[in-house]
Design an enzyme around this catalytic site. Structure first.
Site, mmCIF file in Angstrom:
data_model
loop_
_atom_site.group_PDB
_atom_site.id
_atom_site.type_symbol
_atom_site.label_atom_id
_atom_site.label_comp_id
_atom_site.label_asym_id
_atom_site.label_seq_id
_atom_site.Cartn_x
_atom_site.Cartn_y
_atom_site.Cartn_z
ATOM 1 N N CYS A 1 57.774 5.126 -69.311
ATOM 2 C CA CYS A 1 59.065 4.744 -68.735
ATOM 3 C C CYS A 1 59.860 6.031 -68.575
ATOM 4 O O CYS A 1 59.277 7.117 -68.666
ATOM 5 C CB CYS A 1 59.775 3.681 -69.571
ATOM 6 S SG CYS A 1 60.231 4.191 -71.237
HETATM 7 C C1 RB5 Z 1 65.157 2.767 -66.899
HETATM 8 O O1 RB5 Z 1 66.132 3.319 -66.122
HETATM 9 C C2 RB5 Z 1 65.009 3.491 -68.226
HETATM 10 O O2 RB5 Z 1 65.975 3.059 -69.097
HETATM 11 C C3 RB5 Z 1 63.629 3.209 -68.767
HETATM 12 O O3 RB5 Z 1 62.688 3.726 -67.878
HETATM 13 C C4 RB5 Z 1 63.276 3.847 -70.091
HETATM 14 O O4 RB5 Z 1 63.665 5.179 -70.142
HETATM 15 C C5 RB5 Z 1 63.669 3.125 -71.297
HETATM 16 O O5 RB5 Z 1 63.391 3.562 -72.430
#
Ligand code: RB5
Length: 166
Positions: A78
């Site tokens: 993420c």
């Molecule tokens: C999404 O914008 C972001 O919050 C997600 O990709 C991640 O970093 C969450 O931990």
């Protein structure tokens, strides 16, 4: 390290990948590199970069696949890697960790039997991410008694065989 474009004997071969929009581009890059290196890649999505998508929708199915042995290991991405790591670790038998450097990429497997590597698509470059994934995939759990004992203690907690204090 051995030639990154060939899969050494005994190496996990079926690799699951998952990412939200924050890790989408990194996932696409890593999936391509994995395929070039002759790994079988199972992609749990997202299938396109959608700003409103949610990392649990992709990371949790990947984590279940790891837990069931449907893939040998997982790569969850993420933006920071934090949400992916939290989500993956909610699935029993998944041992996921957010990794930024090479020592932990192999020691996490050797000592802690890590089976999902979590990466921050907005934190590490594609080149660094690929190096970390290669190191993760080439590492093996040592099986040493002390490490088995420690992993088993965590599993007992996960299985609610250890009651909370008080
Ligand atoms: C999404 O914008 C972001 O919050 C997600 O990709 C991640 O970093 C969450 O931990």
């Amino acid at each position: 390290m051995s030639d990154s474009r060939t899969v050494p004997p005994g190496t996990p071969k079926r690799i699951g990948v998952a990412a939200d929009h924050g890790g989408f581009e990194s996932k696409a890059y890593l999936a391509g590199m994995l395929r070039e290196a002759h790994y079988e890649v199972v992609d749990f999505g997202d299938t396109e970069p959608k700003p409103e998508d949610d990392y649990p929708d992709f990371v949790v199915p990947l984590a279940w696949a790891v837990a069931r042995g449907e893939v040998d290991r997982g790569v969850a991405i993420c933006g920071s890697g934090v949400g992916a790591c939290i989500a993956a670790n909610k699935v029993r038998d998944v041992r996921a960790c957010l990794i930024h450097e090479s020592f932990s990429a192999h020691q996490g497997v050797e000592d802690d039997d890590m089976n999902v590597i979590c990466l921050g698509g907005r934190v590490v470059t594609n080149t660094v991410a690929w190096e970390l994934v290669k190191i993760f995939l080439q590492a093996r759990f040592s099986g040493a008694e002390r490490h088995r004992r420690r992993v088993a203690k965590v599993a007992r907690l996960e299985n609610r065989e250890i009651n909370p204090p008080g």
